[in-house]
Motif scaffolding. Structure first.
Motif, short mmCIF file in Angstrom:
data_model
loop_
_atom_site.label_atom_id
_atom_site.label_comp_id
_atom_site.label_asym_id
_atom_site.label_seq_id
_atom_site.Cartn_x
_atom_site.Cartn_y
_atom_site.Cartn_z
N HIS A 41 0.27 -1.45 0.47
CA HIS A 41 0.38 0.07 0.04
C HIS A 41 1.03 0.96 -0.15
O HIS A 41 2.17 0.95 0.26
CB HIS A 41 -1.33 0.23 0.90
N THR A 42 0.15 2.54 0.09
CA THR A 42 0.79 3.54 -0.29
C THR A 42 1.83 3.99 1.06
O THR A 42 1.53 3.22 2.15
CB THR A 42 -0.11 4.67 -0.81
N GLY A 173 -4.97 6.26 -13.04
CA GLY A 173 -6.12 7.51 -13.55
C GLY A 173 -6.31 7.77 -14.58
O GLY A 173 -6.97 8.79 -15.46
N HIS A 202 -1.34 -1.53 -7.64
CA HIS A 202 -2.07 -1.40 -7.54
C HIS A 202 -2.98 -1.88 -7.94
O HIS A 202 -4.28 -2.80 -7.19
CB HIS A 202 -2.44 0.20 -6.46
N ILE A 241 -2.65 -6.45 5.64
CA ILE A 241 -2.18 -5.28 5.03
C ILE A 241 -3.22 -4.37 4.11
O ILE A 241 -2.05 -3.25 3.37
CB ILE A 241 -0.44 -5.65 4.89
N GLY A 242 -4.36 -4.67 4.71
CA GLY A 242 -4.37 -3.96 3.69
C GLY A 242 -4.76 -3.49 2.00
O GLY A 242 -4.78 -2.85 1.17
N GLU A 244 -5.75 -5.86 -1.64
CA GLU A 244 -6.51 -5.76 -2.80
C GLU A 244 -6.23 -8.46 -3.24
O GLU A 244 -4.97 -8.07 -2.92
CB GLU A 244 -7.37 -5.61 -3.41
N SER A 247 -10.00 -10.26 -8.44
CA SER A 247 -11.93 -10.01 -8.47
C SER A 247 -12.32 -11.26 -8.36
O SER A 247 -12.65 -11.88 -7.51
CB SER A 247 -12.12 -9.23 -9.45
N ALA A 248 -11.29 -12.17 -10.05
CA ALA A 248 -11.61 -13.80 -10.05
C ALA A 248 -11.30 -14.29 -8.92
O ALA A 248 -11.91 -15.52 -8.43
CB ALA A 248 -10.64 -13.99 -10.69
N ASP A 250 -11.12 -13.67 -5.49
CA ASP A 250 -11.70 -13.07 -4.32
C ASP A 250 -13.18 -14.37 -4.86
O ASP A 250 -14.10 -14.33 -3.83
CB ASP A 250 -12.36 -11.79 -5.02
N PHE A 251 -13.75 -13.89 -5.96
CA PHE A 251 -14.48 -14.38 -6.15
C PHE A 251 -15.49 -15.97 -5.89
O PHE A 251 -15.67 -16.73 -5.45
CB PHE A 251 -15.19 -14.51 -7.93
N LYS A 254 -15.28 -17.66 -2.40
CA LYS A 254 -16.66 -17.02 -2.40
C LYS A 254 -17.95 -18.01 -2.85
O LYS A 254 -18.34 -19.20 -1.47
CB LYS A 254 -17.17 -15.61 -2.81
N LEU A 255 -16.87 -18.61 -4.08
CA LEU A 255 -18.13 -19.71 -4.29
C LEU A 255 -17.88 -21.22 -3.57
O LEU A 255 -18.69 -22.09 -3.68
CB LEU A 255 -17.67 -19.80 -6.20
N ILE A 275 -10.28 -14.02 -14.98
CA ILE A 275 -10.86 -14.07 -15.24
C ILE A 275 -10.93 -15.19 -16.01
O ILE A 275 -12.31 -16.36 -16.17
CB ILE A 275 -11.88 -13.10 -15.83
N ALA A 278 -11.25 -18.10 -14.18
CA ALA A 278 -13.06 -18.34 -12.85
C ALA A 278 -13.31 -19.20 -14.71
O ALA A 278 -14.52 -20.02 -14.24
CB ALA A 278 -12.76 -16.91 -12.57
#
Lengths: 290, 278
Positions: A41-42, A173, A202, A241-242, A244, A247-248, A250-251, A254-255, A275, A278
């Motif tokens: 992280h920053t 950005g 990030h 430690i903040g 992430e 997304s894949a 994480d999903f 959960k699944l 993805i 996944a």
């Protein structure tokens, strides 16, 4: 070119009241052609580390070696090796200044002593690598889109023919389209050149889809070093430690925890980090049954 | 429904390098309900930012009308009241901070419109509290992180007590932590009754609004609840818009032959839907 960072420690403002320990005992080695993502992280020390690698900062203790030569040596050899590192800063498009795209990219190679023709040749090649071709070369860099400007700035560094390319948050950005264009450019650089790449990011989805190694910094220490799959399997520690996780991944976690799956006796591998992976895993499991 | 922003057949064009007119907004009409949370999305060049700048008279319609809380933005005499009523937060926090001390920066707007000093104090304190930055009141803005600076920029707008807050890609330059902080504040402001208009490239952020307006080539291409909008995933994909992860994965799985509902919005819903496949 081999990069070897050995027991690197850096203390800012040593001896002053606001002395702070920015880098503590960081060691790792990167071989030619490796693609490592640097995450944290920053304030975790990513920029401090990068600045040591190309000699902008000197270690308080420890060493940075390029092909076995200490970058902080005052020899012509060390100086020549430092030049083999191309650093693309954050928001590099703020550093564009010339009248045309081609002239802007030519600035570096001309400074290295290449003739006008040679400089143009390497610049055209570098621009093609990042996907800028044709009439765009004669346009003013200031009239390009955000993603294009940034690719021109990256081409400016590529035209210096580095062996180690460092990209500091290359997609920060940008809109989704500019973002995708940068990723494509990085992939092409990867395929066409046998360059080592360090990418600070990030965006864990980018890291998962591009890098073959992930270095995790926290509080100036290198706390993890491994393949994206290995690193992202440690989701709990990363979140603590903040950071992430993709997304894949994480999903899929959960699944895999859904009780209904277990009731049906279905077992899903939650290791996917992109993805595409996944999609493949889910279709493998559910597709045959549908 | 009581609308607080009213846009009627708005047209706007810029002159390009060669001096030719490029149409950016091509007949946009919309009403924004008081107290609602509206996200505006669309590819680059779709006209999102131009539309936003027309909402508080930073740009004026070349034809058509914009009314902010009933005030015609082309009426010069209402300019200051319009700007007070519709506040804007931009992408780069560094461009929005003017003072060397956080609380001075927030006092800048109210001072300019002649708010009495005691009331300024009060407004500064409550604006700082609303963005969770009270303990940084005496600090220098340049010592803060990107997310913190953006919170100060938001507080500066809040101190003008606007009815509507327009956020023009407020998280684009922030890291994930800063992005999360800003989205949490935007949701709090909406819960506290402000009308919020969020312009964003991030579909995950847009999913948190009550309503999503999709702009394309200067026109409204779609307008509905997040669920309605994301059930058009094939069209959005065609417009090169990024879909939230769960929506995109569901789209691919449907294309791969799985029988999944068209309106999946979240990871939870996708996981449930997969589990109920036979």
């Amino acid at each position: 070119m081999q990069l070897k960072v050995e027991k690197l420690t850096h203390i800012y403002s040593e001896g002053l009241p606001f002395e702070s320990l920015a880098m503590t005992d960081v060691s790792f080695t990167m071989e030619q052609g490796e693609f490592a993502a640097l995450i944290g992280h920053t304030g975790s020390g990513k920029s401090t580390l990068i600045q040591h690698i190309n000699g902008l900062l000197k270690p308080t203790s420890g060493h940075v070696y390029l092909d076995g030569v200490d970058v902080n040596e005052k020899s012509p050899e060390a100086r020549a090796l430092r030049r083999r590192i191309g650093l693309v800063f954050q928001y590099p498009e703020y550093q564009l200044f010339e009248e045309t795209v081609l002239k802007d990219v030519c600035f570096g190679p001309k400074n290295l002593g290449l003739s006008e023709e040679e400089a143009e040749e390497v610049s055209r090649e570098a621009l093609a690598l990042v996907g800028i071709t044709g009439e765009k070369l004669e346009r003013s860099p200031f009239n390009l889109s955000g993603g294009e400007k940034r690719r021109v700035a990256i081409a400016g560094v590529l035209a210096m023919d580095p062996e180690l390319l460092i990209l500091d948050e290359p997609t920060a950005g940008l809109d989704p389209r500019g973002h995708a264009e940068i990723l494509d450019a990085v992939r092409r650089i990867r395929e066409k050149k046998n360059m080592s790449i360090i990418m600070v990011s990030h965006n864990m989805d980018d890291v998962a889809s591009l890098a073959d190694r992930v270095l995790v910094l926290e509080d100036g220490r290198l706390i993890m070093d491994g393949s994206p799959r290995e690193i992202f399997a440690r989701g709990e520690e990363l979140r603590a430690i903040g950071l992430e996780i993709p997304s894949a991944k994480d999903f899929m976690e959960k699944l895999a925890k859904m009780p209904a799956l277990k009731e049906k006796g279905l077992e899903i591998d939650d290791g996917a980090i992109t993805i595409d992976e996944a999609q493949e895993e889910i279709l493998k499991l559910f597709g045959s049954k549908a | 429904m009581e609308s607080i922003i009213s846009v009627k057949d708005l047209r706007f064009a810029y002159e390009d390098e060669e001096g030719e007119l490029q149409t950016v907004l091509d007949g946009v009409s919309l009403e924004i309900e008081k107290g609602s949370f509206v996200a505006m999305v669309g590819p680059n060049g779709s006209g999102k930012s131009t539309l936003a700048k027309n909402l508080n008279a930073l740009l004026l319609p070349q034809s058509g009308k914009v009314y902010a809380d009933g005030m015609d933005t082309s009426d010069d005499s209402l300019l200051w009241e319009i700007r007070r009523s519709v506040g804007m937060v931009f992408q780069n926090p560094d461009n929005q901070l003017v003072s060397a001390v956080v609380e001075d920066d927030i006092a800048f707007g109210p001072e300019n419109i002649g708010v009495p000093p005691e009331e300024i104090r009060q407004r500064v304190d409550s604006a700082l509290e609303a963005v969770g930055m009270s303990r940084f009141a005496k600090q220098a803005p340049h010592m803060l992180s990107g997310g913190q600076k953006q919170r100060i920029a938001i507080a500066g707008v809040l101190a003008m007590q606007p009815d509507v807050m327009v956020f023009d890609e407020p998280t684009a330059m922030l890291d994930p932590r800063g992005r999360g902080e800003i989205m949490a504040i935007i949701e709090q402001l909406h819960d506290a009754g402000k009308t919020v208009i969020l312009i964003t490239h991030f579909m995950e952020e847009a999913a948190r609004a009550d309503r999503i307006i999709v702009l394309k080539d200067g026109k409204i291409a779609a307008d509905g609840t997040p669920r309605e909008i994301y059930s058009m995933s094939e069209q959005l994909h065609g417009m090169k818009l990024e879909l939230p992860f769960a929506v995109e994965l569901a789209r691919r799985l449907r294309a791969g032959g799985l029988d999944l509902p068209a309106d999946i919005l979240s990871e939870e819903e996708l996981a449930e839907a997969l589990c109920s496949l036979k």
